[in-house]
Design a protein around this motif. Structure first.
Motif: not given
Lengths: 325, 261
Positions: B211-236
């Motif tokens: 998913a990191i390689q192919l998607s334009d944006q990712m929505i990452v759900m953790t127990e406390n927070q939900v992030h939406q951003d481009q994969p490279c930003n989420l990695i940094t």
């Protein structure tokens, strides 16, 4: 279908030549007046009744099989017919306990239809409630079976308390017969079957969507509640009114949809609907012809014939097809 | 390519369940934006509420608070027949037994457009053919759906959603049970569809590295927070490291992979 219709009319305890059958059907004078009388007042109504019964039961079976996602569903198996029986038993055997003006209405053919429809509606609703809680289709069948024995038990309680005459009336009814229906009853039956079939037409598209399961159907904009209501209405009218006139007839509702799925090789309900109508009518005509084979002095109960033909068909279906639907 | 517009937005959305007297909030204050022509993946550990989020966004489930907007209208105010022309689904559930051919199954996607009998018009057949061409399923159309492999069936279900001709497609774990080759081909297909047809595509998945390689944006759900951003930003930002609570799983930002220590 035309062929089986003619065959059905021409066969019976009194042998009538095919040519004379044509003559009297087309309105011209037959050679003997008794022949014409037999055909117009006995065999033709019976043949029409067979067609109506075959069509109605088969279609209600088709609707239920998709709706309950269960290949074994059908008006008889799920206990709808026993529900009707209960309604009718209540009227035929229990009418004595009620005030006379009321029982008179109930014993008329309208009263019997009403009781029978209410009976099947009641059972269908119960099954629906249960099927909402149980996702497992097998348990729905078992519940249907339980309803059958439950209603059977209530009927025996009724019969214990009723007179021999009432009992005989009920027993004859429960053996199933499509003969001895007056033209008036045929009219009532055709109207209710036609109404049931019309309502079924409205459920064909929702049923196609339901082939993918409820969630997909919803995502395609289907109003499940409305579809369910239409379906219940259609099946209980069909099964109820037919059972009222012809008695509980086994296996037609279960076997015919499978036959037509096998023959037409499709799941499209538009095609299956016409297919089941046709095959249902033909099967019922054949069963009826068999039940009064020429040469016999008597007419066999139609229910026995449909079971004799239908049960092996179902067994064969289960054995021969893994992916049954 | 036409300009990208916001199709789905959520405003201060809280999702979860009401069970008896207790309200079970799974995630709150979600402000997500989905635009056309983009491929979104939704990742998170099992049980973190991915399905609940998808069900809420598609209008199947009511939000606890806040709202989901489809073209700036609250999704719960739009009739289901209208939603069916905006949003199509690919679900994980098993199909009930039936005799459908691949073509018939794809054709069912046209239901929101057909008449009361469900008859297919020439336009319908045209749309179905387009969906089949986009997914390259021509060789399978006459097969029964139970005769084809799981991977092929998944593509067929995507084709059905395409035939429904909606600007948005939402898929619930489309790559589960598939081998790597089929996973990649499903992902590539989704990527192609989002860029070529300008559709907004959202899918949940456990194949995070793909998913990191192919998607334009990712929505990452953790127990406390939900992030939406481009994969490279989420990695940094180091979001993936907090994805799993297990100490032995770490995320390697350079390789874009999870590593078991």
């Amino acid at each position: 279908m035309l062929l089986t219709l003619l065959l059905n009319i021409s066969m019976g305890q009194v042998a009538i030549p095919m040519k004379e059958v044509f003559k009297s059907l087309l309105g011209s004078q037959a050679e003997k007046e008794t022949w014409e009388y037999i055909i117009m007042n006995f065999r033709l109504p019976k043949a029409i009744a067979a067609i109506l019964v075959g069509m109605g039961l088969s279609v209600s079976g088709l609707l239920m099989q998709t709706f309950f996602r269960n290949p074994m569903a059908g008006p008889y198996v799920l206990g709808l017919s026993s529900g009707s029986s209960l309604g009718v038993a209540f009227v035929l055997l229990g009418a004595g306990f009620l005030p006379s003006f009321f029982s008179e209405f109930l014993l008329s053919s309208y009263g019997i239809i009403l009781a029978s429809c209410l009976g099947s509606l009641f059972v269908l609703l119960m099954i629906l409630v249960v099927s909402q809680r149980l996702r497992d289709t097998m348990s729905i069948l078992i519940v249907g079976l339980m309803f059958s024995s439950f209603t059977g038990a209530i009927v025996s309680v009724f019969s214990y308390f009723s007179s021999a005459e009432q009992l005989q009336k009920y027993t004859f009814w429960s053996m199933g017969s499509i003969g001895n229906l007056s033209w008036e009853s045929i009219m009532i039956l055709s109207v209710s079957v036609a109404f049931g079939l019309l309502v079924s037409l409205l459920t064909l598209k929702p049923l196609d969507a339901l082939l993918l399961g409820e969630n997909y159907a919803k995502s395609m904009g289907l109003n499940i509640k409305k579809a369910r209501l239409l379906l219940i209405l259609a099946t209980s009218i069909l099964a109820g009114s037919i059972t009222a006139f012809a008695g509980p007839i086994a296996f037609v509702g279960l076997a015919v949809p499978h036959l037509s799925k096998l023959i037409f090789q499709t799941s499209s309900h538009r095609i299956l609907f016409s297919g089941t109508l046709l095959i249902g009518a033909i099967i019922m005509l054949v069963c009826d012809t068999v039940s009064q084979m020429p040469g016999f002095e008597f007419t066999l109960p139609i229910n026995a014939i449909t079971s004799i033909i239908g049960a092996p068909v179902v067994v064969w279906l289960i054995v021969s097809k893994k992916n049954m639907s | 390519m036409s300009t990208n517009t916001n199709i789905i937005t959520t405003q201060e959305l809280s999702i979860g369940y009401h069970s008896k007297r207790i309200t079970n909030t799974i995630a709150s204050n979600l402000n997500l934006e989905l635009t056309s022509g983009q491929l979104y993946s939704l990742v998170g550990a099992n049980g973190v509420g991915k399905s609940t989020l998808l069900r809420t966004i598609t209008g199947i489930q009511k939000p606890l608070q806040g709202s989901v907007f489809l073209h700036e209208k609250s999704i719960h105010d739009i009739p289901s027949t209208a939603i069916a022309q905006e949003l199509s689904l690919v679900l994980t559930e098993k199909l009930p037994p039936n005799n459908l051919t691949v073509y018939e199954l794809i054709a069912l996607g046209r239901q929101p457009y057909t008449n009361w009998l469900g008859q297919l018009s020439a336009t319908d057949h045209e749309k179905i053919k387009q969906a089949i061409a986009l997914t390259q399923l021509e060789h399978l159309t006459n097969k029964k759906y139970y005769e084809i492999s799981d991977g092929q069936l998944q593509i067929v279900l995507i084709a059905r959603a395409l035939a429904q001709d909606t600007p948005i497609i939402i898929l619930d774990e489309p790559t589960t049970h598939l081998d790597l080759v089929h996973k990649v081909s499903v992902f590539k297909l989704l990527k192609k569809l989002s860029s070529e047809t300008n559709k907004c595509i959202l899918f949940s998945t456990h194949d995070i590295d793909l998913a990191i390689q192919l998607s334009d944006q990712m929505i990452v759900m953790t127990e406390n927070q939900v992030h939406q951003d481009q994969p490279c930003n989420l990695i940094t930002q180091g979001v993936f490291s907090s994805l799993f609570k297990d100490e032995s799983i770490a995320f390697d930002g350079e390789k874009g992979k999870f590593i078991i220590s």
